[in-house]
Design an enzyme around this catalytic site. Sequence first.
Site, PDB file in Angstrom:
ATOM      1  N   ASN A   9       0.840   3.726  -4.174  1.00 49.96           N
ATOM      2  CA  ASN A   9      -0.015   3.200  -3.116  1.00 49.96           C
ATOM      3  C   ASN A   9       0.530   1.825  -2.747  1.00 49.96           C
ATOM      4  O   ASN A   9       0.324   0.866  -3.476  1.00 49.96           O
ATOM      5  CB  ASN A   9      -1.468   3.105  -3.636  1.00 49.96           C
ATOM      6  CG  ASN A   9      -2.387   2.398  -2.652  1.00 49.96           C
ATOM      7  OD1 ASN A   9      -2.030   2.186  -1.498  1.00 49.96           O
ATOM      8  ND2 ASN A   9      -3.570   2.029  -3.120  1.00 49.96           N
ATOM      9  N   LYS A  11      -0.318  -0.086  -0.445  1.00 54.76           N
ATOM     10  CA  LYS A  11      -1.345  -0.975   0.136  1.00 54.76           C
ATOM     11  C   LYS A  11      -0.780  -1.666   1.392  1.00 54.76           C
ATOM     12  O   LYS A  11       0.035  -1.072   2.091  1.00 54.76           O
ATOM     13  CB  LYS A  11      -1.839  -1.989  -0.902  1.00 54.76           C
ATOM     14  CG  LYS A  11      -2.275  -1.307  -2.193  1.00 54.76           C
ATOM     15  CD  LYS A  11      -3.075  -2.204  -3.093  1.00 54.76           C
ATOM     16  CE  LYS A  11      -3.306  -1.509  -4.412  1.00 54.76           C
ATOM     17  NZ  LYS A  11      -4.231  -2.228  -5.255  1.00 54.76           N
ATOM     18  N   HIS A  95     -10.496   4.931  -2.077  1.00 56.23           N
ATOM     19  CA  HIS A  95      -9.920   3.900  -2.943  1.00 56.23           C
ATOM     20  C   HIS A  95     -10.958   2.782  -3.107  1.00 56.23           C
ATOM     21  O   HIS A  95     -11.691   2.457  -2.171  1.00 56.23           O
ATOM     22  CB  HIS A  95      -8.620   3.350  -2.334  1.00 56.23           C
ATOM     23  CG  HIS A  95      -7.881   2.459  -3.287  1.00 56.23           C
ATOM     24  ND1 HIS A  95      -8.237   1.150  -3.494  1.00 56.23           N
ATOM     25  CD2 HIS A  95      -6.837   2.697  -4.109  1.00 56.23           C
ATOM     26  CE1 HIS A  95      -7.431   0.618  -4.405  1.00 56.23           C
ATOM     27  NE2 HIS A  95      -6.570   1.539  -4.796  1.00 56.23           N
ATOM     28  N   GLU A 167      -9.733   5.477 -11.311  1.00 58.34           N
ATOM     29  CA  GLU A 167      -9.220   4.111 -11.269  1.00 58.34           C
ATOM     30  C   GLU A 167     -10.338   3.127 -11.612  1.00 58.34           C
ATOM     31  O   GLU A 167     -11.135   2.769 -10.732  1.00 58.34           O
ATOM     32  CB  GLU A 167      -8.702   3.794  -9.866  1.00 58.34           C
ATOM     33  CG  GLU A 167      -7.557   4.679  -9.418  1.00 58.34           C
ATOM     34  CD  GLU A 167      -6.728   3.972  -8.378  1.00 58.34           C
ATOM     35  OE1 GLU A 167      -5.572   3.674  -8.664  1.00 58.34           O
ATOM     36  OE2 GLU A 167      -7.253   3.680  -7.297  1.00 58.34           O
ATOM     37  N   GLY A 173      -4.796  -3.956 -10.312  1.00 55.89           N
ATOM     38  CA  GLY A 173      -4.143  -5.195  -9.924  1.00 55.89           C
ATOM     39  C   GLY A 173      -4.439  -6.362 -10.848  1.00 55.89           C
ATOM     40  O   GLY A 173      -4.140  -7.509 -10.526  1.00 55.89           O
TER      41      GLY A 173
END
Length: 253
Positions: A9, A11, A95, A167, A173
Site C-alpha cells: 500500500n 499510500k 483501510h 491491521e 506506521g
Amino acid sequence: MRKYLVAGNWKMNGSNAANAGLVDGILAAQPGSDNVELLVCPPFPYLAAVAAQLAGSTVALGAQTVSEHEKGAFTGETAASMLVDTGCRYVLVGHSERRALYGESSDQVAAKFAAALAAGLKPVLCVGETLEEREAGQTEAVIDEQLGAVLESSGVEAFQRAVIAYEPVWAIGTGKTATPEQAQDVHRHIRSRMAARDEATANAVQILYGGSVKGDNAAGLFGMADIDGGLIGGASLKAPDFIAIAEAAASLS
Ligand code: PEP
C-alpha cells in the site's frame, strides 16, 4: 492450500520517476515461488503508468479505495469499473486511515466492498482495532462489527472473491508490530467467524496481517497458521524491503 499474498500500500507517496524505479526493482527480483502472489497499490494518478509497466508480469495492480457508487455526480470519486478499465484487479476497502481520517463507516465500507465485487475487482477488506479498544478488551467486538457489516450485506460466499487484512491501528506506521501470537489470535477469530457461516469459504479466504511488517519480522508472522501474507505500508516503498518480505513468504512455501 492458501497462497501467500504480499501487498504494497503505497499510500500518498511516489512520483512517475520513483514508481518506475520501484516497479523495476520488484520485477527484477520477484521471489521464485508460485505460492507467493504480489500486489502493488499506487495512488490513483499513477495506476495507468504502473499498469503499463506491470503488463505481462504476475504482479497484480490494486487501488487504495473506491466509490460505493456506480457513476455520476460524485466529484473526485472513482468508480470500480474505472479501476477495472485501468488494469486493477484488487482494491483496498476500509483501510483504517480511510475510516479515521475520512469518516468511512462500516456500512459505507460494506457498500464499497459490494461495488468492487460487482465490477469484478477483488476487495481487500481492512479491519482492526485502536490501542484504546485493545486495552479495553474490545478487539474481537470491533472486528466483529467491521466484518459483520460486510457479511450481512454481501454474504459469506462473497469472500470467495475477496481478501481480509487484519491491521491493528496501533501497529500501522508506528514500528510496533503485533507479536505473531497476538496477530494469530485475531486471525483465528476472524476465520472462526467465517467458518460459523461457511467452512469452505473460511478455509479458502486469505487473511493478511498489516502493521509495521518488515523483512526481519515477516517470517515469524507468516509462519502462523492463519496468516496468509501481509499488507505492507512503509516497507513497500523500497523494492529491496518489499522483496525481503516476499522472500520470507517464499521461504515458508
Ligand atoms: C498500512 O498502511 O496498511 C500499513 C500496514 O502500514 P505500515 O506497514 O507502514 O505499518
